[in-house]
Motif scaffolding. Structure first.
Motif, PDB file in Angstrom:
ATOM      1  N   THR A  53       0.830  -1.204   0.000  1.00 35.67           N
ATOM      2  CA  THR A  53       0.000   0.000   0.000  1.00 35.67           C
ATOM      3  C   THR A  53       0.863   1.251   0.000  1.00 35.67           C
ATOM      4  O   THR A  53       0.576   2.224  -0.726  1.00 35.67           O
ATOM      5  N   ASP A 103       2.319   1.728  -3.452  1.00 33.41           N
ATOM      6  CA  ASP A 103       1.300   2.110  -4.434  1.00 33.41           C
ATOM      7  C   ASP A 103       0.825   3.548  -4.247  1.00 33.41           C
ATOM      8  O   ASP A 103       0.535   4.252  -5.231  1.00 33.41           O
ATOM      9  N   GLU A 104       0.734   4.003  -2.996  1.00 31.50           N
ATOM     10  CA  GLU A 104       0.115   5.296  -2.731  1.00 31.50           C
ATOM     11  C   GLU A 104       1.094   6.467  -2.722  1.00 31.50           C
ATOM     12  O   GLU A 104       0.701   7.597  -2.983  1.00 31.50           O
ATOM     13  N   VAL A 109      -3.020   6.707   2.012  1.00 31.02           N
ATOM     14  CA  VAL A 109      -2.458   5.448   2.517  1.00 31.02           C
ATOM     15  C   VAL A 109      -3.391   4.841   3.552  1.00 31.02           C
ATOM     16  O   VAL A 109      -3.679   3.632   3.533  1.00 31.02           O
ATOM     17  N   ALA A 162      -6.623   3.506   1.844  1.00 32.02           N
ATOM     18  CA  ALA A 162      -6.348   2.343   0.980  1.00 32.02           C
ATOM     19  C   ALA A 162      -6.062   1.103   1.810  1.00 32.02           C
ATOM     20  O   ALA A 162      -6.515  -0.004   1.485  1.00 32.02           O
ATOM     21  N   PHE A 163      -5.311   1.287   2.895  1.00 38.08           N
ATOM     22  CA  PHE A 163      -4.994   0.122   3.734  1.00 38.08           C
ATOM     23  C   PHE A 163      -6.237  -0.382   4.457  1.00 38.08           C
ATOM     24  O   PHE A 163      -6.435  -1.595   4.606  1.00 38.08           O
ATOM     25  N   ALA A 210      -8.020  -2.461   1.944  1.00 34.58           N
ATOM     26  CA  ALA A 210      -7.323  -3.698   1.581  1.00 34.58           C
ATOM     27  C   ALA A 210      -7.269  -4.696   2.728  1.00 34.58           C
ATOM     28  O   ALA A 210      -7.312  -5.914   2.501  1.00 34.58           O
TER      29      ALA A 210
END
Length: 425
Positions: free
Chosen positions: A285, A288-289, A323, A326-327, A330
């Motif tokens: 993550t 990616d972020e 972040v 998104a985490f 996920a």
């Protein structure tokens, strides 16, 4: 001074054999890189080719001479394939065999019927293979091995040197196998080729050693579980930023600290294997972020950090929130299990990249502490002119533990009010 070809042939055969044996022995002892082993095998094949070619001249045997030249081509093909394997490409035996087999077929069907024609064909194939090996060493641009360049230079020079045999064979032909020892130019080129092989062997050893050292250093700076830079690597980045701060004076800088919420509970509930998956997922993550210009790493346990040179506080807060969100998405379910992983983030910024980054990490730790105290799963930021809310004894940052206590001047500004643009997260 006249060079004696029979003597040079014996010296060349002996030196090439010893070279091959030494390389094979080094590879056998260390098993460090197949490049050394294959290069040693190639030298032994080359020595065999030299021996057959020399015997053919004494016996006036054209087939024996052609076989010796085919072995020399085979040797160069092995070196080319060794270079391919070193650069991570496939090692296909058919690609190795096609070169000497092609030479033998060309000699058998009459395409290269005379000694000079076979000599020109063999030298051309040798030149092509050495140049192709040089091209292989240029493929990995991201791997900065200084020893590559001497290897590339030597391989190119060897290739060009073998191409020079063509005009020599055309202007001063040898005609017959038995007349090789009467050639005026052959002793010189054989000696030059030997010196090139010896130099290449040393460079090959240097390349392998340099790659080993580079990988050992990389391993020492990499967290084995996540593949991210470890704490030591982050310290080195911080020191590098400080060392080059004058070049970017006046540019902002931000530091983020991340702490996975209730990670011990996740480990206790689902086991350490899934806990490792959570850490790996968060690492992905982060990558990616955050932009490629950021440096992210694992400080230890469930604590991560990021250094963002040239990034304003508002931008960093937005990225940190990205972040976090998104985490949370996920890690909601992992492998079908309701893990519900979240992360708390502390962000600190300074208007000048030449600031004390150690103190900036400590301020980010204060913001992280505020995020934890405010209920977790949130982002807290602290600007350059804001003070920390919590006292020094309450903070427990991996960075702070390495750097030691702050100076009195820094301690005087260590209070934080716990609010910022990301409070709503």
């Amino acid at each position: 001074m006249t060079l004696d070809l029979p003597t040079i042939s014996v010296v060349t055969f002996s030196a090439t054999t010893v070279l091959g044996l030494v390389l094979c022995f080094v590879w056998w002892q260390e098993r460090s890189s197949p490049l050394i082993g294959w290069w040693g095998v190639a030298q032994l094949v080359m020595a065999s080719g030299i021996a057959f070619a020399a015997a053919a001249s004494f016996a006036s045997s054209a087939p024996l001479s052609a076989f010796g030249q085919a072995l020399m081509v085979f040797s160069a093909a092995i070196m080319w394939m060794a270079a391919r394997e070193f650069e991570g490409r496939s090692l296909n035996p058919l690609l190795v065999a096609i070169w000497p087999c092609g030479f033998v077929i060309a000699s058998a069907v009459g395409i290269a019927a005379t000694f000079d024609q076979r000599l020109i064909l063999a030298s051309t194939l040798l030149a092509i293979l050495f140049l192709m090996a040089a091209a292989e060493f240029t493929r990995r641009e991201g791997e900065r091995l200084v020893s590559r360049w001497p290897a590339i230079l030597l391989l190119v020079l060897m290739g060009v040197g073998y191409l020079a045999w063509m005009p020599l064979a055309l202007t001063m032909p040898i005609h017959e196998t038995s007349l090789v020892y009467a050639s005026r130019w052959m002793p010189t080129v054989v000696l030059i080729a030997l010196l090139g092989r010896i130099a290449l062997a040393f460079v090959v050893l240097a390349i392998v050693k340099e790659r080993q050292e580079m990988r050992q250093r990389l391993f020492a700076l990499t967290d084995p579980l996540t593949g991210l830079p470890n704490r030591r690597a982050l310290f080195e980045v911080a020191e590098a930023v400080a060392a080059h701060s004058q070049e970017f004076k006046g540019a902002p800088i931000c530091v983020m600290l991340f702490d996975l919420d209730h990670f011990k509970k996740i480990n206790d509930t689902y086991g350490h294997r899934l806990g490792d998956r959570v850490l790996q997922l968060f690492s992905k993550t982060l990558i990616d972020e955050l932009d490629s210009g950021s440096t992210v790493g694992r400080l230890g346990g469930e604590e991560f950090a990021a250094i963002l040179p040239g990034t304003k506080l508002s931008t960093a807060a937005t990225k940190a929130e990205g972040v976090r969100a998104a985490f949370a998405r996920a890690a909601s379910f992992i492998d079908g299990l309701p893990v519900g992983g979240t992360v708390s983030v502390g962000v600190a910024a300074h208007d000048d990249i030449s600031c004390d980054i150690g103190a900036l990490f400590h301020r980010a730790d204060g913001a992280l502490y505020a995020a934890k105290q405010a209920g977790r799963n949130r982002v807290e930021v602290i600007g350059p002119n804001e003070a920390l809310q919590y006292e020094e004894t309450e903070l427990d940052s991996a960075w702070y533990g390495e750097r030691g206590p702050l100076s009195p001047a820094q301690h005087a500004t260590r209070r934080y009010r716990g609010s910022g643009p990301a409070d709503a997260a």
